[in-house]
Scaffold this motif. Sequence first.
Motif, PDB file in Angstrom:
ATOM      1  N   LYS A  58     -10.995  10.247  -1.252  1.00 56.26           N
ATOM      2  CA  LYS A  58     -10.050   9.832  -0.168  1.00 56.26           C
ATOM      3  C   LYS A  58      -9.140   8.701  -0.778  1.00 56.26           C
ATOM      4  CE  LYS A  58      -9.924  10.981   3.667  1.00 56.26           C
ATOM      5  NZ  LYS A  58      -9.198  12.131   4.145  1.00 56.26           N
ATOM      6  N   TRP A  59      -9.683   8.074  -1.750  1.00 55.92           N
ATOM      7  CA  TRP A  59      -8.546   7.109  -2.296  1.00 55.92           C
ATOM      8  C   TRP A  59      -7.892   7.544  -3.500  1.00 55.92           C
ATOM      9  CZ3 TRP A  59      -8.039   2.351   0.090  1.00 55.92           C
ATOM     10  CH2 TRP A  59      -8.661   2.170   1.322  1.00 55.92           C
ATOM     11  N   ARG A  60      -8.032   8.547  -3.771  1.00 48.92           N
ATOM     12  CA  ARG A  60      -7.506   9.052  -5.155  1.00 48.92           C
ATOM     13  C   ARG A  60      -6.017   8.978  -5.329  1.00 48.92           C
ATOM     14  NH1 ARG A  60     -10.822  13.919  -6.471  1.00 48.92           N
ATOM     15  NH2 ARG A  60     -12.202  12.366  -6.825  1.00 48.92           N
ATOM     16  N   TYR A  61      -5.445   9.263  -4.138  1.00 51.30           N
ATOM     17  CA  TYR A  61      -3.860   9.345  -4.072  1.00 51.30           C
ATOM     18  C   TYR A  61      -3.397   8.343  -3.138  1.00 51.30           C
ATOM     19  CZ  TYR A  61      -4.923  13.554  -6.246  1.00 51.30           C
ATOM     20  OH  TYR A  61      -5.451  14.378  -7.319  1.00 51.30           O
ATOM     21  N   GLY A  62      -4.028   7.176  -2.976  1.00 50.80           N
ATOM     22  CA  GLY A  62      -3.491   6.167  -2.107  1.00 50.80           C
ATOM     23  C   GLY A  62      -4.486   5.850  -0.953  1.00 50.80           C
ATOM     24  N   ASN A  63      -4.164   5.076  -0.080  1.00 48.43           N
ATOM     25  CA  ASN A  63      -5.091   4.646   0.997  1.00 48.43           C
ATOM     26  C   ASN A  63      -5.797   5.658   1.525  1.00 48.43           C
ATOM     27  OD1 ASN A  63      -4.443   1.836   0.179  1.00 48.43           O
ATOM     28  ND2 ASN A  63      -3.354   1.658   2.147  1.00 48.43           N
ATOM     29  N   CYS A  64      -7.029   5.390   1.958  1.00 48.78           N
ATOM     30  CA  CYS A  64      -7.741   6.536   2.776  1.00 48.78           C
ATOM     31  C   CYS A  64      -7.273   6.369   4.298  1.00 48.78           C
ATOM     32  CB  CYS A  64      -9.274   6.033   2.833  1.00 48.78           C
ATOM     33  SG  CYS A  64     -10.385   7.006   4.064  1.00 48.78           S
ATOM     34  N   ASN A  65      -6.804   7.707   4.736  1.00 49.89           N
ATOM     35  CA  ASN A  65      -6.313   7.702   5.965  1.00 49.89           C
ATOM     36  C   ASN A  65      -7.531   7.620   7.258  1.00 49.89           C
ATOM     37  OD1 ASN A  65      -7.514  10.429   5.234  1.00 49.89           O
ATOM     38  ND2 ASN A  65      -6.020  11.268   6.765  1.00 49.89           N
ATOM     39  N   PHE A  66      -8.566   7.568   6.792  1.00 49.04           N
ATOM     40  CA  PHE A  66      -9.551   7.266   8.070  1.00 49.04           C
ATOM     41  C   PHE A  66      -9.951   5.809   7.954  1.00 49.04           C
ATOM     42  CE2 PHE A  66     -11.488  11.686   7.201  1.00 49.04           C
ATOM     43  CZ  PHE A  66     -10.459  12.399   8.049  1.00 49.04           C
TER      44      PHE A  66
END
Length: 93
Positions: A58-66
């Motif tokens: 979830k953090w691989r491409y930016g902030n986690c959306n959850f």
Amino acid sequence: MLCTTTREGYDCNFMTPQGCSFNGGTCHPAVEACQGCDRTITVGEMVFCRSYPDPAAKWRYGNCNFATHVKGETQEKPKLNPLKASKRASRGQ
Ligand code: SF4
């Protein structure tokens, strides 16, 4: 279905009567960026995410959306009506 393995007793969409159906048969621990998020749960000495079985992804491409501890940092651009913009441009404004 309630988890009977890693996060025993917690409801999980990946749990099946045959066991955990997530990649690898278990969910993965939370990552450092998850610290402060309300969706983390501690099971034994491990911290997991209540919403997603692979927090690192979830953090691989930016902030986690959850994430509950990260406010949206994207600034929305003002919406342009293309028709009005076209009229404005033709009037030279
Ligand atoms: S919702 Fe996102 S930030 Fe929060 S624990 Fe889960 S993966 Fe980490």
